[in-house]
Design an enzyme around this catalytic site. Structure first.
Site, PDB file in Angstrom:
ATOM      1  N   THR A  34       9.856  -4.173   2.628  1.00  0.00           N
ATOM      2  CA  THR A  34       8.440  -4.238   3.010  1.00  0.00           C
ATOM      3  C   THR A  34       7.573  -4.064   1.764  1.00  0.00           C
ATOM      4  O   THR A  34       6.570  -4.773   1.582  1.00  0.00           O
ATOM      5  CB  THR A  34       8.108  -3.159   4.067  1.00  0.00           C
ATOM      6  N   ASP A  86       4.134   2.512   0.701  1.00  0.00           N
ATOM      7  CA  ASP A  86       5.595   2.513   0.763  1.00  0.00           C
ATOM      8  C   ASP A  86       6.059   2.178   2.184  1.00  0.00           C
ATOM      9  O   ASP A  86       5.284   2.276   3.136  1.00  0.00           O
ATOM     10  CB  ASP A  86       6.102   3.910   0.354  1.00  0.00           C
ATOM     11  N   LYS A  99      12.992   8.389   5.415  1.00  0.00           N
ATOM     12  CA  LYS A  99      13.003   7.417   4.324  1.00  0.00           C
ATOM     13  C   LYS A  99      14.280   7.598   3.502  1.00  0.00           C
ATOM     14  O   LYS A  99      14.954   8.593   3.621  1.00  0.00           O
ATOM     15  CB  LYS A  99      11.774   7.624   3.419  1.00  0.00           C
ATOM     16  N   GLY A 100      14.542   6.585   2.672  1.00  0.00           N
ATOM     17  CA  GLY A 100      15.683   6.701   1.780  1.00  0.00           C
ATOM     18  C   GLY A 100      16.800   5.722   2.069  1.00  0.00           C
ATOM     19  O   GLY A 100      17.845   5.757   1.418  1.00  0.00           O
ATOM     20  N   GLY A 102      16.908   2.831   1.214  1.00  0.00           N
ATOM     21  CA  GLY A 102      17.138   2.098  -0.033  1.00  0.00           C
ATOM     22  C   GLY A 102      17.541   3.006  -1.190  1.00  0.00           C
ATOM     23  O   GLY A 102      17.729   2.542  -2.316  1.00  0.00           O
ATOM     24  N   GLU A 108      10.206   8.494  -4.361  1.00  0.00           N
ATOM     25  CA  GLU A 108       9.225   8.134  -3.317  1.00  0.00           C
ATOM     26  C   GLU A 108       8.505   9.372  -2.811  1.00  0.00           C
ATOM     27  O   GLU A 108       7.283   9.362  -2.598  1.00  0.00           O
ATOM     28  CB  GLU A 108       9.927   7.434  -2.145  1.00  0.00           C
TER      29      GLU A 108
END
Ligand code: 5RP
Length: 236
Positions: A34, A86, A99-100, A102, A108
């Site tokens: 994204t 983000d 999150k995470g 990736g 981040e």
């Protein structure tokens, strides 16, 4: 077909987020598919004369942003970001995130924590009523891998050491990632404190209090969600 719709929603959310970026801003640049749309669009705006400086959240993002013509600076030069944009793997109705996916969660989270306005861009598949369908990533120190795996196994968290092409995945900070199962755990704030108190855990992918705005693509529309709670900068 589904992946095309998902990508369309990601793109819509990403493009809308770029309209929040104003001349002269320092912009935190997230990671993931994204964020890729957002970076490309921001690069196109820069080519049209928009003046911004970006702080990338990963080496991959740095490369992409550089290629897109976005001038980059280091976080220590910026100190505070005007805006950070983000993606997320999941978000719940309280603006809490996982999150995470990736693997860039540490940088981040640092950017999210140090931004004046933190914007999350997502496709509609990221919206959940309770966090935990997505496995929670944790960045850990390699030295502590076996002790952490043993401890979290005992806690029923089913930790899995992340691999990439059969090798243990390394983050940009040269650490490891483990993914744990938190499905059904209601008190995620308490869980987060317990995880972070475990020696060797560097950071968790739970982003609990940093999100100001979520822009979600849904079909051909974007839904703009604003978090009206007072943001507590001291807690993550
Ligand atoms: C990377 C992340 C990403 O923001 C998250 O995985 C979402 O990725 P995508 O935009 O590809 O769905 O946390 O560490």
């Amino acid at each position: 077909m589904k992946s095309t719709i998902t990508d369309h929603e990601k793109k819509l959310a990403a493009y809308e987020s770029v309209s929040l970026v104003k001349n002269g801003m320092v912009v935190g640049l997230g990671s993931g598919s994204t964020a890729v749309h957002m970076i490309r669009k921001l690069g196109a705006e820069v080519a049209q004369g928009l003046s911004v400086r970006g702080v990338p959240s990963s080496e991959k993002t740095a490369q992409l942003a550089h290629g897109a013509g976005i001038p980059l600076i280091r976080l220590e030069e910026a100190v505070t970001l005007d805006i950070n944009i983000d993606g997320a793997d999941e978000f719940d109705p309280k603006f809490r995130l996982i999150k995470g996916g990736g693997g860039a969660l540490l940088r981040e989270k640092i950017l999210a924590h140090n931004s004046n306005l933190n914007v999350i861009i997502a496709d509609s598949g990221k919206k959940v009523s309770a966090l935990g369908k997505f496995k929670l990533p944790l960045e850990i120190i390699p030295f502590a891998t076996q002790t952490i795996l043993a401890e979290f196994n005992k806690m029923g968290l089913k930790p899995v050491l992340r691999k990439l092409s059969k090798k243990t995945y390394r983050t940009d900070e040269n650490n490891y990632i483990i993914d744990i199962d938190i499905l059904g755990i209601k008190d995620v704030a308490k869980l987060n404190s317990n995880l972070i108190e475990t020696p060797g855990v560097v950071e968790t992918g739970l982003f609990l209090k940093s999100t100001d705005i979520i822009i979600m693509g849904k079909g051909d529309e974007t839904i703009f969600l604003k978090n009206n709670r007072q943001k507590e900068r001291s807690s993550k």
